[in-house]
Design an enzyme around this catalytic site. Structure first.
Site, PDB file in Angstrom:
ATOM      1  N   CYS A   5       6.458  10.925  92.704  1.00 15.47           N
ATOM      2  CA  CYS A   5       6.758  12.343  92.518  1.00 15.47           C
ATOM      3  C   CYS A   5       7.181  12.562  91.078  1.00 15.47           C
ATOM      4  CB  CYS A   5       7.913  12.777  93.418  1.00 15.47           C
ATOM      5  SG  CYS A   5       7.485  12.811  95.161  1.00 15.47           S
ATOM      6  N   GLY A  31       1.906  13.076  91.254  1.00 15.25           N
ATOM      7  CA  GLY A  31       1.843  13.643  92.605  1.00 15.25           C
ATOM      8  C   GLY A  31       0.924  14.835  92.640  1.00 15.25           C
ATOM      9  N   ASN A 105      12.865  12.477  93.072  1.00 16.26           N
ATOM     10  CA  ASN A 105      11.890  11.392  92.961  1.00 16.26           C
ATOM     11  C   ASN A 105      12.594  10.122  93.406  1.00 16.26           C
ATOM     12  OD1 ASN A 105      10.316   9.641  90.162  1.00 16.26           O
ATOM     13  ND2 ASN A 105       9.821   9.602  92.312  1.00 16.26           N
ATOM     14  N   GLY A 106      12.062   9.482  94.446  1.00 14.55           N
ATOM     15  CA  GLY A 106      12.668   8.253  94.954  1.00 14.55           C
ATOM     16  C   GLY A 106      12.715   8.272  96.470  1.00 14.55           C
ATOM     17  N   TYR A 246       1.236   0.995  86.141  1.00 15.35           N
ATOM     18  CA  TYR A 246       0.327   1.995  86.685  1.00 15.35           C
ATOM     19  C   TYR A 246       0.829   3.441  86.648  1.00 15.35           C
ATOM     20  CZ  TYR A 246      -2.260   4.488  90.375  1.00 15.35           C
ATOM     21  OH  TYR A 246      -2.970   5.409  91.078  1.00 15.35           O
TER      22      TYR A 246
END
Ligand code: SF4
Length: 474
Positions: A5, A31, A105-106, A246
Site C-alpha cells: 500500500c 497498490g 501501510n503494513g 522489488y
C-alpha cells in the site's frame, strides 16, 4: 510477491487535494486496487474514494470538491481485508474527539486478538481491515489529549505500521518501532509532506527531509512538526529488504538509501556469485531492469531488451482453464525475436514465487529462438510467507518451500538457475543487521499469536494462513 500500500499526507498547501492526487499517482506501483483522499479545511472533512487506479478514481470535479489545506491519501493493495468498497482507505470514523481518518501501510499482527476482545465487549466494526482496530483503540482511550489517545493506541498494536492520521486541525504520522515499511518526511517551504517513498516528493517539487524514526509520532499542525516518541526503537530494526528488491521505485529514497543504487549492487553481486556462459543479459521488465543493468555491469555482458511489456494491461476475463494456453503471460509480455534468436541468454528476475509465470516466460523465450536460457534471481529463494504487509501466497504455494534449486530449474526448463545468496543480499545494504529477511528463512522478527490470515476478518475460521510454517532462526 505483490504490491502493498501507499500512504501520503500533506499540511499547509492551498492545493492539498491536488498535491495528494499527484503523490498517489507517483505511488501507484504500491497498490492498484483502490484509492482515496480525505481533506480538511480546519473545520470539516471531505472524502472521496473508490475502487480502481488513481486516474480512474479522481476527476477534476472530485478533486475540486476536496477542500482544505491538509489531506491524506492511500493506494490499496489488500493484504488484510477483502477487496470490498468498505475496505478502501483512508478510513474515516466519527467518535468523541470528532472525525478522524487513517491511512495504513503494513499489517498488525495482533489485530485479530484486539478485535475479538472489543467485539466481546460490544464494539461494532464496519470493515474487515486490521487498521479499523486502531481507530477503535483511539476512540476508547480515556487519555486527556488527542495525541495521548493516539499514543495509547499505538502502544497496544504490534507488527508493521506506517500510518498517517487526519483530524480536522492536524495530521499525525507514525511508524512502528521495527520500521518494517518506509515513511519519510518532506517539505516545500511551510508545507509539510509525509509519504511512503520520496518519488512522491519529487512529483510536487518538495524536498526530502528525513525518515520518520522507528517508534516516532509526528504531529503536523502548523509550524515545525512536533516529534513524540511513543515507543523505544526495537533493538534490531526489521526494515523490509524486499523494498529494495522489488516494491519501491528505483528513483525513490527509502530507509535512507537510494533504491537504484542498491538494486544495481544486487545485480553486480549476482553476476559475481553466478556468472553465466551467455551472449547477452535481458530483464523481466520492469521490476528487474535495474538488477539486470547491475548484472550487465558486473559480468560485462551486453544488456538488451529481449522482452517488451505491455503497460496497458488491466484485469482480464481469462479463466483458469484458458490460462493453460498462457494468455496471461502473452498479454503482458512479448519476446523480441531478433534479440533472442540463436543466442545464449541470461534472464534476470527479482524473485520467484510460485514459478508458474516464469515457466511460461521461459517457454516463450525458447520459442522465440533462444539457444540457451540461464536464469539469475536477484533475491534468495522465497520459502516463507510475509505477515508484515506484503501479499504472499501460503507457504505451500511457494515453489522454493518444497523444491530444491535443481528441481525448480527442471520445472522452469532453464539451462541453469541461481539465486542471490542471503549474505550477498545483505552485503548490498549499509546496516544489514537492521533488515527483515523472514520470507527467505522464517526468522519472523515480530511473532504472531493465534490465527492469522489475509482475510481473517472475513472468514474467521480460516485458521493459520500458513499452517506449515515454523518460526525459526536464519
Ligand atoms: Fe519484507 Fe519478506 Fe520481511 Fe515481509 S517477510 S517484511 S516481504 S523481508
Amino acid at each position: 510477491m505483490k504490491e502493498e500500500c501507499a500512504v501520503f499526507g500533506i499540511h499547509g498547501s492551498d492545493q492539498a487535494a491536488l498535491m495528494t492526487y499527484l503523490g498517489l499517482y507517483s505511488l501507484q506501483h504500491r497498490g492498484q486496487e483502490s484509492s482515496g483522499i480525505i481533506s480538511s479545511d480546519g473545520g470539516r472533512l471531505y472524502e472521496h474514494k473508490a475502487m480502481g487506479l488513481v486516474s480512474k478514481v479522481f476527476s477534476k470535479e472530485k478533486l475540486d470538491s476536496l477542500a482544505g489545506h491538509m489531506a491524506i491519501g492511500h493506494n490499496r493493495y489488500s493484504t488484510t481485508g477483502m477487496s470490498h468498497a468498505v475496505n478502501i482507505q483512508p478510513f474515516l470514523v466519527d467518535c468523541k474527539i470528532g472525525k478522524i481518518a487513517v491511512a495504513h501501510n503494513g499489517n498488525l499482527v495482533n489485530a485479530v486478538e484486539l478485535r475479538s476482545e472489543m467485539e466481546e465487549k460490544g464494539s461494532i466494526f464496519r470493515s474487515t481491515m486490521d487498521s479499523e482496530v486502531l481507530l477503535h483503540l483511539i476512540a476508547r482511550s480515556r487519555a486527556g489529549t488527542v495525541e495521548e489517545m493516539v499514543v495509547e493506541a499505538l502502544r497496544q498494536v504490534r507488527g508493521a505500521f506506517s500510518l498517517v492520521f487526519l483530524l480536522k486541525d492536524r495530521i499525525i504520522a507514525a511508524r512502528d518501532p521495527h520500521s518494517f515499511r518506509p515513511l519519510s518526511l518532506g517539505r516545500d517551504g511551510d508545507t509539510w509532506i509525509v509519504a511512503s517513498e520520496s518519488c512522491a516528493f519529487d512529483i510536487i517539487s518538495a524536498e526530502y527531509v528525513r525518515e520518520i524514526e522507528p517508534g516516532e509520532m509526528l504531529v503536523i499542525d502548523g509550524g515545525e512538526p512536533r516529534s513524540i516518541r511513543f515507543a523505544e526503537p526495537a533493538e534490531r530494526l526489521s526494515r523490509c529488504i524486499f523494498e529494495f528488491i522489488y516494491f519501491s521505485r528505483p528513483d525513490s529514497r527509502v530507509f535512507g538509501e537510494n533504491v537504484d543504487k542498491i538494486r544495481r549492487k544486487l545485480g553486480r553481486r549476482l553476476a559475481e556469485e553466478a556468472p553465466a556462459p551467455a551472449d547477452i543479459v535481458i530483464s523481466v521488465p520492469d521490476s528487474s531492469n535495474t538488477i539486470a543493468l547491475g548484472f550487465s555491469e558486473g559480468s560485462g555482458l551486453r544488456y538488451e531488451f529481449g522482452l517488451i511489456r505491455n503497460h496497458y494491461v488491466g484485469r482480464t476475463f481469462i479463466q483458469p482453464r484458458q490460462d493453460e494456453r498462457d494468455w496471461d503471460v502473452r498479454i503482458k509480455f512479448n519476446p523480441v525475436r531478433g534479440v533472442l534468436e540463436g543466442r545464449s541468454i541470461v534472464v534476470v528476475d527479482d524473485s520467484i514465487v510460485r514459478g508458474s509465470t516464469m515457466r511460461k516466460l521461459v517457454s516463450m523465450i525458447r520459442t522465440a529462438g533462444a539457444a540457451q536460457v540461464h536464469l539469475r534471481i536477484g533475491s534468495p529463494a522465497i520459502t516463507h510467507s510475509c505477515y508484515y504487509g506484503i501479499d504472499t501466497p501460503t507457504r505451500g504455494e511457494l515453489i522454493a518451500s518444497s523444491h530444491s534449486v535443481d528441481e525448480i530449474r527442471e520445472y522452469l526448463g532453464v539451462d541453469s538457475l541461481h539465486y542471490l545468496s542471503r549474505e550477498g543480499l545483505l552485503s548490498c545494504v549499509d546496516d544489514p543487521e537492521n533488515y527483515c529477511t523472514a520470507c527467505f528463512c522464517g526468522d519472523y522478527p515480530v511473532k504472531r499469536k493465534g490465527q492469522y490470515s489475509k482475510d481473517v476478518f472475513d472468514e474467521k475460521t480460516d485458521g493459520e494462513r500458513d499452517p506449515g510454517a515454523k518460526e525459526k532462526k536464519c
